[in-house]
Scaffold this motif. Sequence first.
Motif, short mmCIF file in Angstrom:
data_model
loop_
_atom_site.label_atom_id
_atom_site.label_comp_id
_atom_site.label_asym_id
_atom_site.label_seq_id
_atom_site.Cartn_x
_atom_site.Cartn_y
_atom_site.Cartn_z
N VAL B 76 0.86 -1.17 0.00
CA VAL B 76 0.00 0.00 0.00
C VAL B 76 0.90 1.23 0.00
CG1 VAL B 76 -1.85 1.26 1.17
CG2 VAL B 76 -1.75 -1.24 1.32
N ASP B 78 0.77 5.35 0.04
CA ASP B 78 -0.05 6.54 0.22
C ASP B 78 -1.53 6.19 0.19
OD1 ASP B 78 -0.25 9.24 0.69
OD2 ASP B 78 -0.44 9.75 -1.43
N ASN B 79 -1.90 5.13 0.91
CA ASN B 79 -3.28 4.67 1.02
C ASN B 79 -3.88 4.13 -0.27
OD1 ASN B 79 -3.41 5.31 3.79
ND2 ASN B 79 -3.90 7.45 3.29
N ILE B 80 -3.05 3.87 -1.28
CA ILE B 80 -3.55 3.22 -2.49
C ILE B 80 -2.91 1.84 -2.56
CG2 ILE B 80 -3.79 3.37 -4.98
CD1 ILE B 80 -3.07 6.36 -4.71
N GLU B 81 -3.72 0.80 -2.68
CA GLU B 81 -3.13 -0.52 -2.78
C GLU B 81 -2.71 -0.80 -4.21
OE1 GLU B 81 -5.25 -3.82 -1.09
OE2 GLU B 81 -3.71 -5.23 -1.76
N LYS B 87 -4.80 2.21 -13.40
CA LYS B 87 -5.00 3.58 -12.90
C LYS B 87 -4.33 3.76 -11.53
CE LYS B 87 -6.77 5.36 -16.30
NZ LYS B 87 -5.68 6.02 -16.99
N HIS B 88 -4.47 2.72 -10.68
CA HIS B 88 -3.80 2.77 -9.38
C HIS B 88 -2.29 2.84 -9.57
CE1 HIS B 88 -7.15 1.02 -6.62
NE2 HIS B 88 -7.54 2.07 -7.31
N LYS B 91 -1.13 6.20 -10.72
CA LYS B 91 -1.25 7.18 -9.66
C LYS B 91 -0.08 7.06 -8.68
CE LYS B 91 -5.68 8.80 -8.03
NZ LYS B 91 -6.97 8.23 -7.59
N ILE B 92 0.21 5.81 -8.31
CA ILE B 92 1.32 5.59 -7.38
C ILE B 92 2.64 6.02 -8.01
CG2 ILE B 92 2.70 3.77 -6.29
CD1 ILE B 92 0.06 2.39 -5.60
#
Lengths: 362, 258
Positions: B76, B78-81, B87-88, B91-92
């Motif tokens: 995980v 920054d709170n995104i798994e 898209k995730h 973003k990461i």
Amino acid sequence: MDTPVHQPAQIEVKPPVTSVGVLGWVRQNLFNGPLNTVLTILVLFALVKIIPPLVGWALVHSVWTGTGDDCRAADGACWAVVTSNVRFILFGFYPYDQQWRPLSCAVLIVVLFLYSSKPSRWGRGLAVAWGVGLVTMGVLMPGGVLGLEPVDPGLWSGISLTLLLSLFGLTAAYPLGVLLALGRQSKLPAIKVISVLYIELIRGVPLISMLFMASVMFPLFLPEGITVNKILRAQAAIILFTAAYIAEVVRGGLQAIPRGQFEAAESLGLDYYQKMRLIVLPQALKIVIPPTVSILISAFKDTSLVVIIGLFDLLKTTQVTLSNPEWMGFSPEAFLFIAVLYFLGCFSMSNFSRRIEKALAR
Amino acid sequence: MSDSDNIQSEARDSTRTIIHIAGLHKWFGDFHVLKDINLDVARGERIVICGPSGSGKSTLIRCINRLEEHQRGKIVVDNIELTNDIKHIEKIRAEVGMVFQHFNLFPHLSILENLTLGPIWVRKVPRAEAEQTAMYFLEKVHIADQARKYPGQLSGGQQQRVAIARSLCMKPKVMLFDEPTSALDPEMVKEVLDVMIELAEEGMTMLVVSHEMGFARSVAHRVLFMDFGQIVEENTPEEFFSQPRHERTKLFLSQILH
């Protein structure tokens, strides 16, 4: 007492006369050894035998204007076969009083091409110029609007057909080839399989058979009453064929890009299309400019194969001219003429590519 | 010592945690590269990861921005798994800066274009603003005078500093360094390390795979020692160098500290 200082004597000796200047060059390059001496003499002998008769044939005894009978009376080249038939060779069956239209299209292409040859001019303006140019050609050739007399595409022939097939063939085949190369590298199995099948199938078939398929087989699959213009079908065959070759060349370029470039692009958060468009393709396409231009040049020459499906391109209109009894037997002169035209086209393409390479080199 | 204990206890607090890795496994074919990795990184924390080659340290940080895919476990950021959702991942990646061993600058773009590319296309920042930011960071890595040149015209140390500035232009929350100095000539190592130390002083969260022990000693909150795909030892730099707990660590330190 002054002791005389011994200075090294300033000796200036000129190199022997036989090692500099014209004489030196001749000696070093043409007569440096028995083999080269023999070869030089043989070549000189051949030139003496060939050049004077050639000049005599092409320039001194040649006929520049007149009829076939004038030519037969002379013993030089019959350039009259070109000068008397130039409008038919270039424009074929396009209505005689409308031939200014294909002429202006051809001039437009040449001007746009020349204007694009300076990389500093590339930009939005140039893209607009090409867009306007293409639309103008699209209006001029078929007519039917703006008070222009409509001309059936079946009558488009000669150099306008050759240029049309090449210009649209090459500009459409290039992006299609790039897409196929990307498809072949794709992680999506369906896209990959389709791209591989396409490339391997098309590369496994001669262009002539593709043209036959387009002209003979394809209409069989169309529902009754629907016809697709013959030129369009040949055009499609040329595009599909050339794209397969470009795809493989571009794939080579893609493989030459180090993995680190992909990773750096990904680590910035670029998506697939941005990564390919901004990072990978600019580098890959630059690497493969020389082989790509080779393919485009051979595709340009291969447009002459459309004669076998009965399209009247530059080569065919020349053959038609030569089948006229008045001009029969003057094929060397006529073919030399179109060879020069093809050479100009190919040479300017390779020149163009060298300029691009130079502009992109760092 | 108490300072780093604080940070470790705070790391468990989810609002302070920026990277959470639990039960991470990765295989290259049959080869088990990462075995049950558990790691929490707090905001502002600086971790140096060392270990022999092939121990999986580079693979570990490459998993954090999905340059490598993991097969089991949870990451995980920054709170995104991290999942297969592209898209995730994108973003990461935008939030995590990465500096590579071989710089990986884009050779067909000028230094300035290398720096503005990410902000313009990913962050949708207007060009003028992106160029301003780029010049600011080039100034920071002491190389602003080279902005119009191309990567090939710069020395290795200069290229690596540009690479650091390129990542910083994205205003990342975490910076990953994958052996940033090991491809450099010895006299250029210092200029790169100096930039990294300045960055550390500003409170950037950093994960650094490196064998620069001096850097680890002066900058790191924690040092991880990896071997055979596992985190063998995890310690403060003071204890790591003075009283290593494991035999493997002692052996490794004796080999690199001559």
